[in-house]
Design a protein around this motif. Structure first.
Motif, PDB file in Angstrom:
ATOM      1  N   LEU A 342      75.272 107.192 108.323  1.00 20.27           N
ATOM      2  CA  LEU A 342      75.528 108.117 107.208  1.00 20.27           C
ATOM      3  C   LEU A 342      74.269 108.941 106.917  1.00 20.27           C
ATOM      4  N   TYR A 343      74.489 110.180 106.521  1.00 24.62           N
ATOM      5  CA  TYR A 343      73.359 111.067 106.177  1.00 24.62           C
ATOM      6  C   TYR A 343      73.630 111.617 104.772  1.00 24.62           C
ATOM      7  N   ILE A 344      72.725 111.429 103.853  1.00 25.19           N
ATOM      8  CA  ILE A 344      72.853 112.035 102.516  1.00 25.19           C
ATOM      9  C   ILE A 344      71.677 112.989 102.353  1.00 25.19           C
ATOM     10  N   TYR A 345      71.950 114.236 102.008  1.00 24.10           N
ATOM     11  CA  TYR A 345      70.859 115.206 101.918  1.00 24.10           C
ATOM     12  C   TYR A 345      71.175 116.326 100.932  1.00 24.10           C
ATOM     13  N   ASN A 346      70.133 117.023 100.567  1.00 21.35           N
ATOM     14  CA  ASN A 346      70.257 118.210  99.712  1.00 21.35           C
ATOM     15  C   ASN A 346      69.658 119.413 100.440  1.00 21.35           C
ATOM     16  N   VAL A 347      70.317 120.538 100.337  1.00 23.60           N
ATOM     17  CA  VAL A 347      69.760 121.796 100.850  1.00 23.60           C
ATOM     18  C   VAL A 347      69.436 122.673  99.646  1.00 23.60           C
ATOM     19  N   CYS A 348      68.220 123.179  99.605  1.00 25.28           N
ATOM     20  CA  CYS A 348      67.786 123.963  98.439  1.00 25.28           C
ATOM     21  C   CYS A 348      67.186 125.283  98.919  1.00 25.28           C
ATOM     22  N   ASP A 349      67.551 126.362  98.270  1.00 20.88           N
ATOM     23  CA  ASP A 349      67.128 127.695  98.712  1.00 20.88           C
ATOM     24  C   ASP A 349      65.935 128.180  97.881  1.00 20.88           C
ATOM     25  N   HIS A 350      64.850 128.518  98.563  1.00 20.57           N
ATOM     26  CA  HIS A 350      63.627 128.931  97.854  1.00 20.57           C
ATOM     27  C   HIS A 350      63.870 130.097  96.884  1.00 20.57           C
ATOM     28  N   GLN A 351      64.600 131.098  97.343  1.00 13.62           N
ATOM     29  CA  GLN A 351      64.794 132.286  96.494  1.00 13.62           C
ATOM     30  C   GLN A 351      65.721 132.006  95.308  1.00 13.62           C
ATOM     31  N   GLU A 352      66.702 131.124  95.522  1.00 15.33           N
ATOM     32  CA  GLU A 352      67.573 130.742  94.393  1.00 15.33           C
ATOM     33  C   GLU A 352      66.732 130.067  93.308  1.00 15.33           C
ATOM     34  N   CYS A 353      65.819 129.198  93.739  1.00 15.27           N
ATOM     35  CA  CYS A 353      64.945 128.509  92.772  1.00 15.27           C
ATOM     36  C   CYS A 353      64.091 129.533  92.033  1.00 15.27           C
ATOM     37  N   TYR A 354      63.576 130.478  92.811  1.00 13.40           N
ATOM     38  CA  TYR A 354      62.715 131.489  92.189  1.00 13.40           C
ATOM     39  C   TYR A 354      63.481 132.299  91.141  1.00 13.40           C
ATOM     40  N   LYS A 355      64.721 132.636  91.470  1.00 13.83           N
ATOM     41  CA  LYS A 355      65.545 133.397  90.512  1.00 13.83           C
ATOM     42  C   LYS A 355      65.758 132.591  89.227  1.00 13.83           C
ATOM     43  N   GLU A 356      65.955 131.287  89.386  1.00 18.14           N
ATOM     44  CA  GLU A 356      66.265 130.477  88.198  1.00 18.14           C
ATOM     45  C   GLU A 356      65.030 130.153  87.364  1.00 18.14           C
ATOM     46  N   VAL A 357      63.963 129.691  88.016  1.00 14.92           N
ATOM     47  CA  VAL A 357      62.810 129.203  87.221  1.00 14.92           C
ATOM     48  C   VAL A 357      61.469 129.821  87.622  1.00 14.92           C
ATOM     49  N   GLY A 358      61.484 130.753  88.589  1.00 12.57           N
ATOM     50  CA  GLY A 358      60.229 131.402  88.971  1.00 12.57           C
ATOM     51  C   GLY A 358      59.353 130.565  89.884  1.00 12.57           C
ATOM     52  N   SER A 359      59.940 129.576  90.581  1.00 12.85           N
ATOM     53  CA  SER A 359      59.146 128.725  91.489  1.00 12.85           C
ATOM     54  C   SER A 359      59.831 128.586  92.828  1.00 12.85           C
ATOM     55  N   GLN A 360      59.019 128.193  93.830  1.00 11.21           N
ATOM     56  CA  GLN A 360      59.637 127.893  95.139  1.00 11.21           C
ATOM     57  C   GLN A 360      60.297 126.507  95.112  1.00 11.21           C
ATOM     58  N   ALA A 361      60.995 126.204  96.211  1.00 13.23           N
ATOM     59  CA  ALA A 361      61.853 125.011  96.210  1.00 13.23           C
ATOM     60  C   ALA A 361      61.092 123.681  96.186  1.00 13.23           C
ATOM     61  N   ILE A 362      59.833 123.664  96.618  1.00 14.33           N
ATOM     62  CA  ILE A 362      59.124 122.368  96.631  1.00 14.33           C
ATOM     63  C   ILE A 362      58.866 121.917  95.187  1.00 14.33           C
ATOM     64  N   SER A 363      58.395 122.847  94.354  1.00 14.00           N
ATOM     65  CA  SER A 363      58.215 122.497  92.944  1.00 14.00           C
ATOM     66  C   SER A 363      59.570 122.189  92.302  1.00 14.00           C
ATOM     67  N   TYR A 364      60.590 122.955  92.698  1.00 11.38           N
ATOM     68  CA  TYR A 364      61.923 122.769  92.102  1.00 11.38           C
ATOM     69  C   TYR A 364      62.484 121.392  92.452  1.00 11.38           C
ATOM     70  N   THR A 365      62.404 121.039  93.752  1.00 10.00           N
ATOM     71  CA  THR A 365      63.015 119.766  94.176  1.00 10.00           C
ATOM     72  C   THR A 365      62.233 118.567  93.628  1.00 10.00           C
ATOM     73  N   THR A 366      61.032 118.777  93.140  1.00 11.42           N
ATOM     74  CA  THR A 366      60.283 117.688  92.489  1.00 11.42           C
ATOM     75  C   THR A 366      60.491 117.717  90.971  1.00 11.42           C
TER      76      THR A 366
END
Ligand code: NDP
Length: 419
Positions: A342-366
């Motif tokens: 089994l594989y459980i994972y999340n895919v996160c888009d850098h630009q989507e994060c930036y649009k929402e909170v002004g950060s890239q996905a590494i800061s967002y996913t943490t």
């Protein structure tokens, strides 16, 4: 009324605080504190008018327990969310013990001065006993278990993405999909491109110390240590494509090895591009990753700290980073007497994060999981006296919260396995 005191206002804290502000039903008041109060004020200003949570700011040097205790007495938080650096974990835990306030962080303790003889003696003993040489490990914080239990307060360690969500994924797989988990491969893929020849996605000092260290994995009850970047694999990641990845030591291996009963092997892989690796090797070869002070024209300079000044601030990468991250775990094991993968994972888009909170996905996913872990305790769902890592609690409400707060996950049966 729930009040959180957040220590730190860097890349990860910036996201976590915005997410706390979005979740104002749980976080009624947020106090942001670091050494540079102007940065905390700037974040407060950014949030003004966008949340019903009351926001305040304060100045604190989290290396100083007395200052922290004074601040906690003034602010009277229900919980302290430590998003400063791993160097401050123990002082903040000490202050929480003295004031009987719950504690949360995203990274385990690491000593800033690795030449401190007292620390070094304990470290070298641990290297021999446990068989891995990373500068960070859980022993320092696990040593607080009894004191937190006696004080009736909770410490939740490592609620970022990895460690954090990856361990919640493991607890979820254990609860719902396996009778026995035999192997866990944690795959951390950053398919983002910021356009710089070399930059790190979170604090450069912590990042480079981690990546330039020996790798290691857990197998059949003991650690197997490798040279840095010795084990290399390629993997085709959903949303990103094929990437080179390398085996690293990582802190959640240590706690998962203790908490997942039948596990035989746990490995951690992170993707790196050739440009990153070439730059890092070169910087290492010329001594720029050194942590010992060097005398230069009458000043003492720590090379890796000076390098940090030269590199782009991770918080500034947001607008320029495009692409996606894909982080998750591949499990093998047994369910109802049959082999299962089994594989459980999340895919996160850098630009989507930036649009929402002004950060890239590494800061967002943490930052998002930091908010969620803190909310789990404030809501009483994960409130238990003692010191815990995330896989020790019921994963279901956390998994639900990931879907709600911006990090939806996917489950794939029979994934391609990592050789
Ligand atoms: P940054 O360097 O961007 O921010 C660190 C913050 O800590 C700054 O706001 C700084 O503010 C504050 N700080 C540092 N020293 C002190 C001190 N003595 N007293 C008070 N505040 C202090 O780091 P990141 O946001 O990138 O990382 C934050 C944490 O998240 C780190 O522990 C990192 O290891 C962890 N992390 C965890 C991940 C996971 O998935 N689990 C992934 C990425 C990061 P000031 O200078 O004003 O004091």
């Amino acid at each position: 009324m729930n009040k959180v005191l957040v220590i730190g206002c860097g890349g990860v804290a910036g996201v976590a605080i915005q997410k706390c502000a979005q979740n104002a039903e749980v976080f009624n008041e947020i106090c942001i504190a670091s050494r540079t109060v102007s940065k905390c004020d700037a974040l407060k200003q950014k949030l003004e008018g966008k949340t019903t949570a009351k926001i305040t700011t304060a100045q604190v040097d989290a290396d100083n327990v007395d200052e922290l205790v004074k601040l906690i007495h003034e602010v009277k938080p229900d919980i302290v969310l430590n998003l400063a650096l791993p160097y401050q974990d123990l002082t903040i835990m000490d202050a929480c013990l003295k004031t009987k306030v719950d504690y949360v962080d995203t990274a385990n303790y690491e000593c800033e001065d690795t030449n401190d003889p007292e620390w070094r003696a304990i470290y070298e003993k641990r290297c021999k006993e446990k068989g891995f040489t990373a500068y960070f490990d859980y022993s320092w914080q696990w040593a607080y278990r009894e004191r937190f239990e006696q004080a009736g307060i909770t410490a939740l360690l490592g609620t970022g993405f990895d460690p954090g969500v990856t361990s919640v994924f493991t607890a979820y797989a254990q609860k719902h999909f396996f009778d026995e988990i035999h192997t866990i491969d944690i795959l951390d893929c950053n398919g983002g491109d910021h356009g710089y020849p070399f930059a790190t996605n979170f604090n450069p000092e912590i990042n480079l110390r981690e990546v330039s260290a020996n790798g290691s994995y857990w197998e059949n009850g003991h650690w197997v240590e490798t040279k840095p970047m010795e084990i290399h694999r390629t993997y085709n990641f959903d949303g990103v494509g094929e990437k080179d990845m390398y085996l690293l030591h990582h802190e959640e291996i240590e706690s998962l090895a203790q908490n997942i009963p039948h596990v035989k092997r746990i490995r951690f892989f992170m993707t790196f591009g050739q440009s990153y690796l070439t730059h890092m090797k070169c910087l290492e070869n010329v001594g720029m990753l050194g942590t010992e002070p060097v005398e230069f024209e009458g000043h003492e300079i720590v090379p890796i700290q000076f390098l940090r000044r030269l590199l782009p601030d991770p918080a500034s990468l947001g607008p320029r980073t495009v692409g996606k991250t894909n982080i998750g775990c591949i499990f093998t094991g047994i369910k109802d007497g049959k082999m299962r993968t089994l594989y459980i994972y999340n895919v996160c888009d850098h630009q989507e994060c930036y649009k929402e909170v002004g950060s890239q996905a590494i800061s967002y996913t943490t930052g998002v999981p930091a908010m969620i872990g803190t909310a789990m305790i404030l809501q009483g769902l994960w409130k238990r006296p003692g010191v815990f890592t995330v896989e020790e609690f019921d994963p279901d409400p956390y998994m639900e919260a990931l879907n709600k707060w911006g990090l939806p996950w996917k489950i794939e049966e029979n994934p391609v396995l990592v050789p």
